[in-house]
Structure formats: C-alpha cells, structure tokens
Design a protein around this motif. Structure first.
Motif, PDB file in Angstrom:
ATOM      1  N   VAL A  60       9.477   6.894  -3.526  1.00 45.61           N
ATOM      2  CA  VAL A  60      10.081   7.709  -4.170  1.00 45.61           C
ATOM      3  C   VAL A  60      10.774   7.608  -5.384  1.00 45.61           C
ATOM      4  N   ASP A  61      11.306   6.495  -5.598  1.00 41.72           N
ATOM      5  CA  ASP A  61      12.314   6.183  -6.440  1.00 41.72           C
ATOM      6  C   ASP A  61      10.913   5.833  -7.968  1.00 41.72           C
ATOM      7  N   GLN A  62      10.224   5.053  -7.611  1.00 46.54           N
ATOM      8  CA  GLN A  62       8.754   5.267  -8.570  1.00 46.54           C
ATOM      9  C   GLN A  62       7.789   6.147  -9.578  1.00 46.54           C
ATOM     10  N   GLY A  63       8.788   7.628  -8.222  1.00 44.68           N
ATOM     11  CA  GLY A  63       8.036   8.653  -8.976  1.00 44.68           C
ATOM     12  C   GLY A  63       6.420   9.016  -7.622  1.00 44.68           C
ATOM     13  N   THR A  64       6.987   8.756  -6.890  1.00 48.67           N
ATOM     14  CA  THR A  64       5.522   9.086  -5.400  1.00 48.67           C
ATOM     15  C   THR A  64       6.170  10.074  -5.265  1.00 48.67           C
ATOM     16  N   PRO A  65       5.946  11.582  -4.658  1.00 47.81           N
ATOM     17  CA  PRO A  65       6.141  12.692  -3.741  1.00 47.81           C
ATOM     18  C   PRO A  65       6.172  11.706  -2.275  1.00 47.81           C
ATOM     19  N   ILE A  66       7.575  12.896  -1.809  1.00 45.71           N
ATOM     20  CA  ILE A  66       7.908  12.195   0.309  1.00 45.71           C
ATOM     21  C   ILE A  66       6.659  11.921   0.480  1.00 45.71           C
ATOM     22  N   GLU A  67       6.094  13.186   0.669  1.00 45.19           N
ATOM     23  CA  GLU A  67       5.093  13.559   1.352  1.00 45.19           C
ATOM     24  C   GLU A  67       3.794  12.145   1.313  1.00 45.19           C
ATOM     25  N   ALA A  68       2.876  11.884  -0.030  1.00 45.90           N
ATOM     26  CA  ALA A  68       2.685  10.840   0.026  1.00 45.90           C
ATOM     27  C   ALA A  68       3.144   9.578  -0.204  1.00 45.90           C
ATOM     28  N   ALA A  69       4.821  10.046  -0.594  1.00 45.59           N
ATOM     29  CA  ALA A  69       4.873   8.161   0.344  1.00 45.59           C
ATOM     30  C   ALA A  69       5.015   7.430   1.379  1.00 45.59           C
ATOM     31  N   CYS A  70       5.337   9.021   2.175  1.00 40.61           N
ATOM     32  CA  CYS A  70       5.199   8.744   3.550  1.00 40.61           C
ATOM     33  C   CYS A  70       4.265   8.394   4.492  1.00 40.61           C
ATOM     34  N   ARG A  71       3.151   9.034   3.508  1.00 40.26           N
ATOM     35  CA  ARG A  71       1.778   8.907   4.117  1.00 40.26           C
ATOM     36  C   ARG A  71       0.706   7.276   3.755  1.00 40.26           C
ATOM     37  N   ILE A  72       1.202   6.812   2.352  1.00 37.30           N
ATOM     38  CA  ILE A  72       0.885   5.563   1.985  1.00 37.30           C
ATOM     39  C   ILE A  72       1.913   4.717   2.975  1.00 37.30           C
ATOM     40  N   VAL A  73       2.986   4.689   3.699  1.00 37.48           N
ATOM     41  CA  VAL A  73       4.019   3.779   4.456  1.00 37.48           C
ATOM     42  C   VAL A  73       3.644   3.555   5.668  1.00 37.48           C
ATOM     43  N   ILE A  74       2.818   4.636   6.233  1.00 36.80           N
ATOM     44  CA  ILE A  74       2.259   5.332   6.755  1.00 36.80           C
ATOM     45  C   ILE A  74       0.691   3.987   7.487  1.00 36.80           C
ATOM     46  N   LEU A  75       0.219   4.058   6.322  1.00 36.16           N
ATOM     47  CA  LEU A  75      -1.034   3.324   6.563  1.00 36.16           C
ATOM     48  C   LEU A  75      -0.802   2.329   6.273  1.00 36.16           C
ATOM     49  N   GLU A  76       0.112   1.921   5.753  1.00 41.12           N
ATOM     50  CA  GLU A  76       0.466   0.543   4.882  1.00 41.12           C
ATOM     51  C   GLU A  76       0.517  -0.405   6.199  1.00 41.12           C
ATOM     52  N   ASP A  77       2.017   0.300   7.238  1.00 39.81           N
ATOM     53  CA  ASP A  77       2.251  -0.281   8.749  1.00 39.81           C
ATOM     54  C   ASP A  77       0.925  -0.242   9.710  1.00 39.81           C
ATOM     55  N   GLN A  78      -0.420   0.465   9.313  1.00 44.92           N
ATOM     56  CA  GLN A  78      -1.090   0.478  10.726  1.00 44.92           C
ATOM     57  C   GLN A  78      -1.982  -0.798   9.736  1.00 44.92           C
ATOM     58  N   LEU A  79      -2.368  -1.000   8.368  1.00 43.55           N
ATOM     59  CA  LEU A  79      -3.112  -2.145   8.020  1.00 43.55           C
ATOM     60  C   LEU A  79      -2.890  -3.388   8.238  1.00 43.55           C
ATOM     61  N   GLU A  80      -1.105  -3.620   8.070  1.00 46.51           N
ATOM     62  CA  GLU A  80      -0.749  -4.491   9.420  1.00 46.51           C
ATOM     63  C   GLU A  80      -0.074  -4.558  10.089  1.00 46.51           C
ATOM     64  N   GLU A  81      -0.095  -3.798  10.648  1.00 46.04           N
ATOM     65  CA  GLU A  81      -0.973  -3.786  12.635  1.00 46.04           C
ATOM     66  C   GLU A  81      -2.373  -5.188  12.815  1.00 46.04           C
ATOM     67  N   ALA A  82      -3.188  -3.858  12.017  1.00 46.81           N
ATOM     68  CA  ALA A  82      -4.838  -3.904  12.219  1.00 46.81           C
ATOM     69  C   ALA A  82      -4.664  -5.432  12.188  1.00 46.81           C
ATOM     70  N   ARG A  83      -4.321  -6.298  10.962  1.00 49.79           N
ATOM     71  CA  ARG A  83      -4.521  -7.820  10.264  1.00 49.79           C
ATOM     72  C   ARG A  83      -3.907  -8.472  11.562  1.00 49.79           C
ATOM     73  N   ARG A  84      -2.538  -7.654  11.752  1.00 51.79           N
ATOM     74  CA  ARG A  84      -1.849  -9.301  12.872  1.00 51.79           C
ATOM     75  C   ARG A  84      -2.529  -9.373  14.219  1.00 51.79           C
ATOM     76  N   ILE A  85      -3.731  -8.468  14.330  1.00 53.21           N
ATOM     77  CA  ILE A  85      -4.615  -7.861  15.577  1.00 53.21           C
ATOM     78  C   ILE A  85      -5.784  -8.867  15.268  1.00 53.21           C
ATOM     79  N   ASN A  86      -6.535  -8.776  14.990  1.00 49.42           N
ATOM     80  CA  ASN A  86      -7.534  -8.919  13.865  1.00 49.42           C
ATOM     81  C   ASN A  86      -7.285 -10.746  14.406  1.00 49.42           C
ATOM     82  N   GLU A  87      -6.658 -11.156  13.903  1.00 44.81           N
ATOM     83  CA  GLU A  87      -5.697 -12.843  13.309  1.00 44.81           C
ATOM     84  C   GLU A  87      -5.388 -12.680  15.204  1.00 44.81           C
ATOM     85  N   GLN A  88      -4.594 -12.260  15.635  1.00 46.30           N
ATOM     86  CA  GLN A  88      -4.464 -12.826  17.030  1.00 46.30           C
ATOM     87  C   GLN A  88      -5.988 -13.224  17.659  1.00 46.30           C
ATOM     88  N   LEU A  89      -6.637 -12.047  17.399  1.00 44.42           N
ATOM     89  CA  LEU A  89      -7.817 -12.092  18.314  1.00 44.42           C
ATOM     90  C   LEU A  89      -8.978 -13.093  17.780  1.00 44.42           C
TER      91      LEU A  89
END
Length: 114
Positions: A72-101
């Motif tokens: 948001v401080d970089q100018g991203t609208p809050i709705e988009a910022a929230c979606r980006i963070v959700i997707l980043e979090d999901q990607l990190e979780e998927a990477r963690r699961i992949n590494e575990q497997l």
C-alpha cells in the motif's frame, strides 16, 4: 530442562497466539487501527476476539499486515495488496509442501535401495 518436544507449547513462542491488541498491533506496524480493520474487511486477516470482544492479533497476522502495508505504501490499492499477499502466502505454503514431499520421496528411495 526437558527437551522441546516434551515441554508444553509456550504461547509466547506460538506465531498464531493472539497476543497483540489492535492498538499495539497498529503501533508496531506504524499504521492505524482503521488500516487493520480494512485488512479484515478484505479478508486478509481475521483477528481473534477477546472475551470482551476486542480484536487480538498474532505475530503471523502482523507479518501479513506488514507486507500489505509495504504494498500500500508503494501505491498498490488495498484490495490488490490483500490479494497479492494472499497469493504470496499460498505460494509459500505450496513450496513448503513440495519440499516436504521431495524430502519424503528421497528418504523413501534411500530406504528402498538399502
């Protein structure tokens, strides 16, 4: 001192423990309570409620909120910022699961070849 596995989980070490009030969370993030409420409205974080109905935030939620604030401080609208963070979090979780497997697969191959 007993090994970590036999000690009860200390709530101060628990990333998901709702330890911070809204005011303290906002202060730590350098933002306002309204910003935290907006993150809740956009379903980025859902604070737990105390018995008195006050919002309580965990360290994990504060990290998520801090990332949204960066965007948001970089100018991203809050709705988009929230979606980006959700997707980043999901990607990190998927990477963690992949590494575990992968690790489990390598261990399984080692046992089968021994």
């Amino acid at each position: 001192m007993p090994p970590a596995s036999s000690r009860p989980v200390d709530s101060l070490d628990d990333d998901d423990y709702p330890a911070y009030t809204m005011g303290r969370a906002a202060e730590m993030l350098g933002t306002t309570p309204a910003f935290l409420r907006a993150l809740g409205e956009h379903l980025l974080i859902t604070p737990l409620r105390s018995e008195g109905g006050h919002r309580r935030y965990s360290r994990y939620q504060l990290r998520i909120a801090a990332r949204a604030r960066e965007l948001v401080d970089q100018g991203t609208p809050i709705e988009a910022a929230c979606r980006i963070v959700i997707l980043e979090d999901q990607l990190e979780e998927a990477r963690r699961i992949n590494e575990q497997l992968r690790t489990q697969g390598r261990e399984s191959q080692s046992k089968n070849s021994a």
